[in-house]
Design an enzyme around this catalytic site. Structure first.
Site, PDB file in Angstrom:
ATOM      1  N   GLN A 100      13.286  52.533  71.539  1.00 43.17           N
ATOM      2  CA  GLN A 100      14.066  51.451  70.945  1.00 43.17           C
ATOM      3  C   GLN A 100      15.077  52.042  69.970  1.00 43.17           C
ATOM      4  OE1 GLN A 100      12.085  48.803  68.020  1.00 43.17           O
ATOM      5  NE2 GLN A 100      12.530  47.149  69.421  1.00 43.17           N
ATOM      6  N   GLY A 101      16.345  51.584  70.040  1.00 39.68           N
ATOM      7  CA  GLY A 101      17.353  52.054  69.087  1.00 39.68           C
ATOM      8  C   GLY A 101      17.884  50.878  68.285  1.00 39.68           C
ATOM      9  N   TYR A 102      17.116  50.459  67.317  1.00 39.24           N
ATOM     10  CA  TYR A 102      17.525  49.315  66.497  1.00 39.24           C
ATOM     11  C   TYR A 102      17.813  49.750  65.067  1.00 39.24           C
ATOM     12  CZ  TYR A 102      16.108  45.771  70.015  1.00 39.24           C
ATOM     13  OH  TYR A 102      15.995  44.977  71.138  1.00 39.24           O
ATOM     14  N   SER A 103      16.759  50.137  64.352  1.00 40.89           N
ATOM     15  CA  SER A 103      16.913  50.446  62.919  1.00 40.89           C
ATOM     16  C   SER A 103      17.878  51.602  62.679  1.00 40.89           C
ATOM     17  CB  SER A 103      15.559  50.824  62.311  1.00 40.89           C
ATOM     18  OG  SER A 103      14.683  49.730  62.347  1.00 40.89           O
ATOM     19  N   SER A 108      10.561  55.700  68.031  1.00 41.98           N
ATOM     20  CA  SER A 108       9.336  56.355  68.501  1.00 41.98           C
ATOM     21  C   SER A 108       9.532  56.889  69.909  1.00 41.98           C
ATOM     22  CB  SER A 108       8.169  55.359  68.499  1.00 41.98           C
ATOM     23  OG  SER A 108       7.894  54.930  67.197  1.00 41.98           O
ATOM     24  N   GLU A 110       7.700  41.091  69.101  1.00 41.85           N
ATOM     25  CA  GLU A 110       7.133  42.188  68.311  1.00 41.85           C
ATOM     26  C   GLU A 110       6.569  41.686  66.996  1.00 41.85           C
ATOM     27  OE1 GLU A 110       8.485  46.749  67.280  1.00 41.85           O
ATOM     28  OE2 GLU A 110       9.906  45.163  66.871  1.00 41.85           O
ATOM     29  N   GLU A 153       6.343  42.247  53.555  1.00 40.08           N
ATOM     30  CA  GLU A 153       7.151  41.348  52.716  1.00 40.08           C
ATOM     31  C   GLU A 153       7.991  40.418  53.586  1.00 40.08           C
ATOM     32  OE1 GLU A 153       6.644  44.576  52.094  1.00 40.08           O
ATOM     33  OE2 GLU A 153       5.444  44.211  50.292  1.00 40.08           O
TER      34      GLU A 153
END
Lengths: 388, 398
Positions: free
Chosen positions: B132-135, B167, B250, B381
């Site tokens: 995954q390439g999000y953050s 990851s 998710e 949070e």
């Protein structure tokens, strides 16, 4: 996989909730700090009788509705939500004990009267100390004539004055020898010579608590619920009480959270609702996590006890322990979110806090309940994902 | 209410149990592996690729996927059973977890027939491993502020930027990435979900070592990487909506993945506690420790029961209740409580790590690893904000 209320149970829940929303929990002004108990209005009780609630868990042959522990749980949860006073729960738990005891004479004498709303019952299980288990029963039952003589002091009995008859746990004694080892359960009617009931001022004004003293109280042989050692029946009754009380607590938690969220949406400071501040949001979110876990725990306890699963006693202990801890923390948080107004007598939120504190020791305090669960977990061979 | 399997579900469970009995690799069973997943030892990659392939051949990969895409169309209850049996058998994890659970369903919902045909079967078989390439370094919880850009150039996008916490990027064949295709946009607007071949020129994967000393996630740098426009999934500049169908998954309360595995760790924890007691560490006899164990067990059971309630509702076609939204937060907190307790049970032995430690430092790894559970996939949070705003209806605080 069917682990939610079914259609009929949901309808019962909705109608109970709607009806009980008409009851406003409040405690009369105190004179010296102790809240004065409130009673259930007579017309409310009449409506409950008409709806068949007192007989909800009484078989049809005795005039009851013929339902079981789950339906009882649904009603008790709604009563917990509204903090409804009165001996309903004490009576219903006593009914379960009478049903299981198998003394048909006692069943015929009392179950129809309870179903018709004419009689209340309660359980007197605890002696001195805080250990509710059968092994800790100290009250004495001596053979006397063709019956028994009961001697002792039962403590923290719920609804002792309202009860028309009390199921007393006493250790069986041979007259001249010591205890025979077994426990007996005896139904003692109000007015029995030598029985004194003393209602005590309690932290929770919505539940009557007191002491029942027995000075050579004579009961006939027919008053004994079950032949032989009633310790297993007592354990069963305790587990039922813990499971159903867990549901009562869930009702209280729901309402306390609702009041809290409503207040947080309404109360404005610094130009915005306080519910928009993260500290408040996070506190409320944690309350919801506790509530949903508690709900599952209570459902499971009732299911396990009702179906006689091997995990029944552990499930009931687990629900009692978790729900009481969660209830106390949640209601403390509820007062906190309400700020100053949460600290006033007039606002009902403290009544939920009081309820949370006083339900914890009933039928087994959290420490003992956790130890029961620990025993189940640690001392058995395998806890890996058991089938239910 | 009844928690027992229906006859169909009981048959499903038995079929899977038999299959796992025959197929979980012997050498995998014998060794205690790193708990909480998300870790692949260098030597384990071939075993896990083989495992993924075997699962697919047995019909056990992506069981929740519709049958038309190679899945079983399994019910939510069957999914629960699947996770329970995988945990019971201590089966190897699925290398292609992100693709099977997150990207695959997104592709089914938004992909063209060509895109689905090209990738879905290979996701299931493990021929294509996905990351995954999000953050990004500056876009974590505030993902919508991401800056990796994709500029139009003929029939391709040119991608420049950097992703983080990806990851298994170092093992992956493909990446599903959220990129900014409208340079004038800010926040949620102007993003596109783009799939990128990890062998494309201009991609650099740099490992990040986590606090456990393990390499699982990575930084991924994109320098003028050409990506065909046909690799956009769903509408251009509508990627936030497209991706949120996966992010919802998710972050959802489907702690199915965790409840069963956590019970297995708990069993191991109790076993370890007994062994420590035999070695003279008195923790398991102490009332305080016993109570903590009981509390962890209670919460694990409640997590599992919450899942049962959720499965019941979904099975009845009802909207999930509040129990669905609390699962992620609840399970992450329980995992931390459980591993704190593991340290307590070991007494002074808890100071040792690595091969000299109890169980070769398994518990020390787990103790450190669980810190990520309240951070990854939506911090605790953020979870609380979501619960407060979406479930309790509290006003937005910004």
């Amino acid at each position: 996989m069917n682990f939610e209320l079914d259609e009929a149970q949901r309808m019962l829940q909705e109608s109970a909730r709607e009806f009980l929303a008409g009851y406003k929990a409040k405690a009369a002004e105190p004179e010296h700090g102790a809240p004065v108990p409130t009673a259930l209005p007579a017309d409310m009780w009449r409506t409950m009788v008409e709806a068949g609630w007192p007989g909800i868990n009484i078989p049809e042959q005795w005039g009851g509705a013929g339902y079981g522990l789950t339906e009882l749980m649904v009603i008790v949860q709604e009563m917990g939500r509204a903090l409804v006073p009165g001996p309903f729960l004490s009576t219903a738990l006593s009914v379960e004990c009478l049903k299981a005891g198998g003394n048909t004479g006692l069943q015929e004498r009392w179950l129809p009267a309870v179903a018709a709303g004419h009689a209340a019952l309660t359980l007197a299980l605890l002696d001195a100390g805080g250990d509710w288990s059968p092994g800790a029963v100290r009250c004495q039952a001596f053979p006397a004539g063709d019956g028994y003589r009961l001697q002792g002091v039962k403590r923290f009995v719920t609804d002792p004055a309202a009860a028309d008859a009390i199921i007393v746990a006493a250790r069986l004694y041979e007259e001249s020898a010591g205890p025979s080892g077994g426990v007996g359960l005896f139904l003692v009617e109000r007015g029995a010579g030598g029985m004194l009931v003393d209602v005590q001022a309690a932290l929770d004004p919505a539940r009557s608590i007191g002491t029942v003293s027995l000075h050579n109280v004579r009961v006939p042989a027919a008053a004994r619920l079950q032949a032989g050692d009633a310790a297993p029946l007592l354990e069963q009754t305790l587990s039922q009480a813990r499971a159903v009380l867990a549901a009562e607590m869930v009702g209280g938690m729901e309402r306390a959270l609702e009041l809290t969220v409503a207040y947080a949406k309404e109360r404005q400071q610094f130009g915005r609702p306080i519910g928009s501040f993260q500290a408040i949001q996070h506190r409320c979110a944690d309350m919801l996590v506790q509530l949903e876990g508690a709900r599952s725990a209570a459902y499971y306890a009732v299911l396990a006890v009702d179906q006689g699963l091997a995990s029944a006693h552990a499930a009931a202990a687990m629900a009692k322990a978790y729900c009481s801890t969660a209830f106390r923390q949640l209601t403390a948080s509820a007062i906190q979110v309400h700020g100053g107004i949460g600290f006033t007598w007039e606002h009902p939120i403290h009544l939920y806090y009081r309820r949370a504190q006083t339900v914890e020791p009933l039928f087994g305090g959290a420490d003992d309940m956790w130890e029961t669960v620990a025993g189940w977990v640690i001392d058995r061979g395998d806890v890996a994902l058991e089938a239910w | 209410m009844d928690l027992r399997d229906s006859p169909t579900d009981a048959a499903f469970r038995q079929e899977l149990r038999n299959w796992l009995q025959a197929h979980v690799p012997d050498d995998w069973k014998r060794q205690r592996r790193h708990p909480f997943g998300g870790h692949v030892e260098p030597g384990e990659e071939p075993i896990l690729r083989q495992w993924q392939s075997e699962l697919q051949q047995g019909g056990w990969a992506g069981i929740s996927w519709p049958q038309e895409y190679g899945g079983r169309g399994a019910t939510v209850t069957q999914r629960l059973i699947f996770d329970e049996e995988m945990a019971r058998a201590a089966a190897p994890p699925l290398l292609n977890f992100a693709a099977i659970e997150i990207f695959g369903p997104t592709l089914m919902m938004w992909g063209t027939p060509e895109q689905k045909q090209a990738h879905l079967p290979r996701i299931l078989s493990g021929e294509e491993i996905w990351c995954q390439g999000y953050s990004e370094p500056d876009a974590g919880s505030d993902l919508a502020s991401l800056r990796t850009r994709a500029a139009e150039d003929g029939d391709a996008f040119v991608v420049d930027g950097q992703k983080i916490w990806s990851s298994f990027a170092h093992l992956s064949d493909w990446c599903f990435a959220l990129v900014r295709t409208d340079p004038a946009s800010v926040k949620h607007a102007g993003l596109t979900l783009l799939i990128i071949d990890m062998r494309s020129p201009g991609i650099t994967v740099r490992p990040i070592v986590n606090i456990c000393g393990a390499h699982d996630f990575n930084e991924v740098f994109f320098e003028a990487v050409r990506v065909p426009k046909a690799n956009a999934i769903g509408p251009l500049n509508d990627g936030w909506r497209v991706a949120n169908s996966s992010l919802g998954f998710e972050r959802s309360g489907l702690g199915f993945f965790f409840a069963a595995a956590y019970h297995r760790y708990f069993q191991e924890l109790v076993d370890m506690g007994r062994r420590m007691a035999e070695q003279g560490v008195p923790s398991l006899g102490r009332g305080t420790v016993r109570q903590k164990l009981a509390r962890v067990y209670a919460q694990l059971t409640m997590l599992r029961l919450n899942n049962a309630r959720l499965a019941t509702r979904i099975g009845r076609g009802e909207t999930p209740g509040a129990e669905a939204s609390t699962g992620r937060l609840f399970s992450s907190l329980i995992s931390q409580e459980m591993m704190d307790l593991a340290m307590e049970l070991q007494g002074p032995h808890s100071m040792l790590a690595g091969e000299g430690g109890i169980d070769d430092g398994y518990w020390q790894y787990a103790f450190l690893r669980t810190r990520a559970n309240t951070i990854a996939g939506g911090t605790a949070e953020i979870q609380r904000n979501i619960i407060a705003e979406r479930i309790l209806g509290l006003p937005r605080g910004r």
